[in-house]
Write a protein that holds these residues in place. Sequence first.
Motif, PDB file in Angstrom:
ATOM      1  N   UNK C  50       0.708  -1.105  -0.178  1.00  0.00           N
ATOM      2  CA  UNK C  50       0.031   0.122   0.052  1.00  0.00           C
ATOM      3  C   UNK C  50       0.800   1.044   0.032  1.00  0.00           C
ATOM      4  N   UNK C  51       1.976   1.463   0.875  1.00  0.00           N
ATOM      5  CA  UNK C  51       2.740   2.645   0.743  1.00  0.00           C
ATOM      6  C   UNK C  51       3.225   2.921  -0.464  1.00  0.00           C
ATOM      7  N   UNK C  52       3.769   2.051  -1.273  1.00  0.00           N
ATOM      8  CA  UNK C  52       4.198   2.329  -2.707  1.00  0.00           C
ATOM      9  C   UNK C  52       3.222   2.976  -3.524  1.00  0.00           C
ATOM     10  N   UNK C  53       2.128   1.912  -3.961  1.00  0.00           N
ATOM     11  CA  UNK C  53       0.994   2.130  -4.342  1.00  0.00           C
ATOM     12  C   UNK C  53       0.218   3.811  -4.102  1.00  0.00           C
ATOM     13  N   UNK C  54       0.276   4.023  -2.913  1.00  0.00           N
ATOM     14  CA  UNK C  54      -0.038   5.448  -2.585  1.00  0.00           C
ATOM     15  C   UNK C  54       0.953   6.636  -2.943  1.00  0.00           C
ATOM     16  N   UNK C  55       2.223   6.082  -2.673  1.00  0.00           N
ATOM     17  CA  UNK C  55       3.218   7.151  -2.976  1.00  0.00           C
ATOM     18  C   UNK C  55       3.410   7.227  -4.572  1.00  0.00           C
ATOM     19  N   UNK C  56       3.168   6.365  -5.265  1.00  0.00           N
ATOM     20  CA  UNK C  56       2.855   6.417  -6.703  1.00  0.00           C
ATOM     21  C   UNK C  56       1.805   7.256  -7.211  1.00  0.00           C
ATOM     22  N   UNK C  57       0.744   7.036  -6.750  1.00  0.00           N
ATOM     23  CA  UNK C  57      -0.605   7.754  -6.950  1.00  0.00           C
ATOM     24  C   UNK C  57      -0.318   9.151  -6.735  1.00  0.00           C
ATOM     25  N   UNK C  58       0.003   9.478  -5.650  1.00  0.00           N
ATOM     26  CA  UNK C  58       0.396  10.872  -5.120  1.00  0.00           C
ATOM     27  C   UNK C  58       1.539  11.575  -6.042  1.00  0.00           C
TER      28      UNK C  58
ATOM     29  N   UNK E 113      12.562  -0.218   0.171  1.00  0.00           N
ATOM     30  CA  UNK E 113      11.943  -0.304  -1.377  1.00  0.00           C
ATOM     31  C   UNK E 113      11.191   0.823  -1.557  1.00  0.00           C
ATOM     32  N   UNK E 114      10.623   1.722  -0.475  1.00  0.00           N
ATOM     33  CA  UNK E 114      10.107   3.139  -0.718  1.00  0.00           C
ATOM     34  C   UNK E 114      11.209   4.054  -0.723  1.00  0.00           C
ATOM     35  N   UNK E 115      12.418   3.849   0.127  1.00  0.00           N
ATOM     36  CA  UNK E 115      13.342   4.601  -0.483  1.00  0.00           C
ATOM     37  C   UNK E 115      13.919   4.688  -1.979  1.00  0.00           C
ATOM     38  N   UNK E 116      13.974   3.403  -2.316  1.00  0.00           N
ATOM     39  CA  UNK E 116      14.228   3.157  -3.575  1.00  0.00           C
ATOM     40  C   UNK E 116      13.475   3.862  -4.584  1.00  0.00           C
ATOM     41  N   UNK E 117      12.258   4.003  -4.374  1.00  0.00           N
ATOM     42  CA  UNK E 117      11.244   4.611  -5.269  1.00  0.00           C
ATOM     43  C   UNK E 117      11.676   6.095  -5.693  1.00  0.00           C
ATOM     44  N   UNK E 118      12.398   6.607  -4.507  1.00  0.00           N
ATOM     45  CA  UNK E 118      12.693   8.140  -4.771  1.00  0.00           C
ATOM     46  C   UNK E 118      13.982   8.123  -5.711  1.00  0.00           C
ATOM     47  N   UNK E 119      14.983   7.315  -5.240  1.00  0.00           N
ATOM     48  CA  UNK E 119      16.327   7.319  -5.976  1.00  0.00           C
ATOM     49  C   UNK E 119      16.344   6.670  -7.149  1.00  0.00           C
ATOM     50  N   UNK E 120      15.774   5.601  -7.115  1.00  0.00           N
ATOM     51  CA  UNK E 120      15.882   4.513  -8.433  1.00  0.00           C
ATOM     52  C   UNK E 120      14.772   4.656  -9.432  1.00  0.00           C
ATOM     53  N   UNK E 121      13.766   5.588  -8.873  1.00  0.00           N
ATOM     54  CA  UNK E 121      12.411   5.507  -9.813  1.00  0.00           C
ATOM     55  C   UNK E 121      11.312   4.723  -9.253  1.00  0.00           C
TER      56      UNK E 121
END
Lengths: 149, 149, 149, 149, 149, 149
Positions: C50-58, E113-121
């Motif tokens: 859920x956190x990554x889905x919400x992060x991407x949506x936002x 993996x959330x931190x990777x969202x910002x740095x790796x896309x």
Amino acid sequence: MTNSDASSNDGAAGTDTADARYERGLAIRREVLGEAHVNRSLAGVSDFSRPVQEYVTRTAWGDIWSRPGLDRRTRSLLNLAMLTALNRNHELGVHVRGAVTNGCTEEEIQEVLLQAAVYCGAPGALESFRVAERVLGELAAERNGVGHG
Amino acid sequence: MTNSDASSNDGAAGTDTADARYERGLAIRREVLGEAHVNRSLAGVSDFSRPVQEYVTRTAWGDIWSRPGLDRRTRSLLNLAMLTALNRNHELGVHVRGAVTNGCTEEEIQEVLLQAAVYCGAPGALESFRVAERVLGELAAERNGVGHG
Amino acid sequence: MTNSDASSNDGAAGTDTADARYERGLAIRREVLGEAHVNRSLAGVSDFSRPVQEYVTRTAWGDIWSRPGLDRRTRSLLNLAMLTALNRNHELGVHVRGAVTNGCTEEEIQEVLLQAAVYCGAPGALESFRVAERVLGELAAERNGVGHG
Amino acid sequence: MTNSDASSNDGAAGTDTADARYERGLAIRREVLGEAHVNRSLAGVSDFSRPVQEYVTRTAWGDIWSRPGLDRRTRSLLNLAMLTALNRNHELGVHVRGAVTNGCTEEEIQEVLLQAAVYCGAPGALESFRVAERVLGELAAERNGVGHG
Amino acid sequence: MTNSDASSNDGAAGTDTADARYERGLAIRREVLGEAHVNRSLAGVSDFSRPVQEYVTRTAWGDIWSRPGLDRRTRSLLNLAMLTALNRNHELGVHVRGAVTNGCTEEEIQEVLLQAAVYCGAPGALESFRVAERVLGELAAERNGVGHG
Amino acid sequence: MTNSDASSNDGAAGTDTADARYERGLAIRREVLGEAHVNRSLAGVSDFSRPVQEYVTRTAWGDIWSRPGLDRRTRSLLNLAMLTALNRNHELGVHVRGAVTNGCTEEEIQEVLLQAAVYCGAPGALESFRVAERVLGELAAERNGVGHG
């Protein structure tokens, strides 16, 4: 389980020590990159970077380059291709120098980078051509008595 | 300015047509990847993918693989190294097949991928070993009369 | 220092809340990827993802896709190019679907991937053509009443 | 099998020669990157780098940029996105210049790089912003009669 | 020059043999990935892949994971981050399993993996979340007596 | 559907505004990278780069670094690993500085980069060691009253 059989077609035997690998790697590194170049590198190694320098000497040079399965000329060409794909220009420059020492011609270096244009994309090939041209120029200057010394 | 001189050390002369490059590329592609394999590929080409198939045949096979500066065996090994670095497993599988046709031994393929372990990192080498092992197994099965058909 | 002026040419005002960004992003995501597709995605979201889905949506949908500086058709084409370069096939498939919804033609998708062949290398373009062709086939099947549902 | 039909929606006809592709590519390259810039590049080409320069002129500019399926403005934006993903800053700088010539606004360049922040990661976007800002500054200086020449 | 001093803060002493490194690495690999998992892997090793398996066991597990400078929990989190950046999903799955064994919580894996969202896309993070979720599900099934074996 | 529950374990509550995220992010950025360093950065921000600077401050620093699930020391080490894998040296230099502020020792930085040698390949690790060594030297000079200011 023992891995001594498998290691027999390895550059390293199973009883090979870390010191032996380092010494073997250092010798190959000197042959490929040149005595003067490696001496300058060793003189510049700090406590901070020593572990990675030793790791690379033992692993890349001592374990892989020492293996008999491919000649050094081919290993040099493979490195030019991989370093283009990986976008690592500093190390590419080092291995252009090594490629020349290992007997690769300028035309062979050119061919590898042209092949990389198709597989890695044009921007990477253009950049590797710039790096290679600069190093080939430095080598020519060194042969003529100019350069680092 | 004319580029005809420069093109003379190219696989293509300056008067070479797109059709000629395509035909030359297709011939080399058949030699390297096998008659049956290429026929299956061509039969599966849609209107959507035709432009890229023709682009690759003309460029990779017709322009680069046709150049005399490196033998096909070396070009195959370079591709295995670059495709490992680029993480492109489908194309890697195609070029393991090509490497065998071009006379590379299993040991040479092994050596290229081991060298990639040091320069591209262990995870990429492990994955390429899995791809190569699968394709070498398929080739062995085809030689024994099993396989696609 | 206040960043309210700079934010005014942003999709988000400085007083925009996380919930507002999420709702705005979810609305755009539904418009681009389709009501049914997004509902299936949301139904499959676990506590872990859920956190990554919400992060991407936002972020992707709520902050970037909502910005007026580029039309959605162009944003779709840019994503096809970047996802080819990044070798992310799952997400590429999702954005081929979005590109069609945003009015991109099959020929435009083809052109982007051909341009990628030159800049990202042939293997990446070949793989993206395979992904795009599969998704375009699924979309055609869905239009004809076949498909997921 | 003949590929003449497929080539008809290509920038190149099947009877197109390598010289013709080079000349067509060089003309587009001059239009996009500027007469003075390309003349300086051509003057600096050595025997070593000539094959890749010609390959890029024929392929990227002669084959792809000449295709009618996407306008030049869109092709420029796609390149900024791909070059950010590929981490190729030198070529990115060249194509920021091309983007401006092709009519992209600074805001559109900004939007592409912001979109790249989400899909390629923040570090790549930050670096591309630095490159783009430098080139946009050089272009402004050139318009004001300062600069290279 | 001797590297024995530098090696003393290494996992390996200078007199360490290849066999000793392999045995030390294999022991750590068993502790991190599990006895049953490693036994299955070893049983499936062919002559073709043995050199890379031994290289990885000696180098990654025997040389690096054995070093005292970072605890295993941190090394696991670092691997999840790097394997996301490198787009190597198979190896990522292996190291999610290892991370759990090393005491990383699901929340910590999520955070990396959330931190990777910002740095790796975002696309890379979304893919790594899918891989991690699948492996965490398999581990839960194994704990409940379901699973491979 | 509301995402307020999920957001509660986020650094940001659902009612969090963009301005609040920016201010929270800027505060963390100052703590990690230093007051003087951030002030210099902010002073150099142009209209062109402001959107990405604000995006990064809100997202990387305000959303991710503010989350309680990992301590700052671990987040710094993860960034060194990811930035090595991504080949982003400028940002790596910034985060070496941040790592020291967050309490990482030189030995820990060394260990992360050695681990990267195995997983990302030797050339990337060698380059990151050079970057880290330069920044650690600058920090030492600043502590001794030399340096930028």
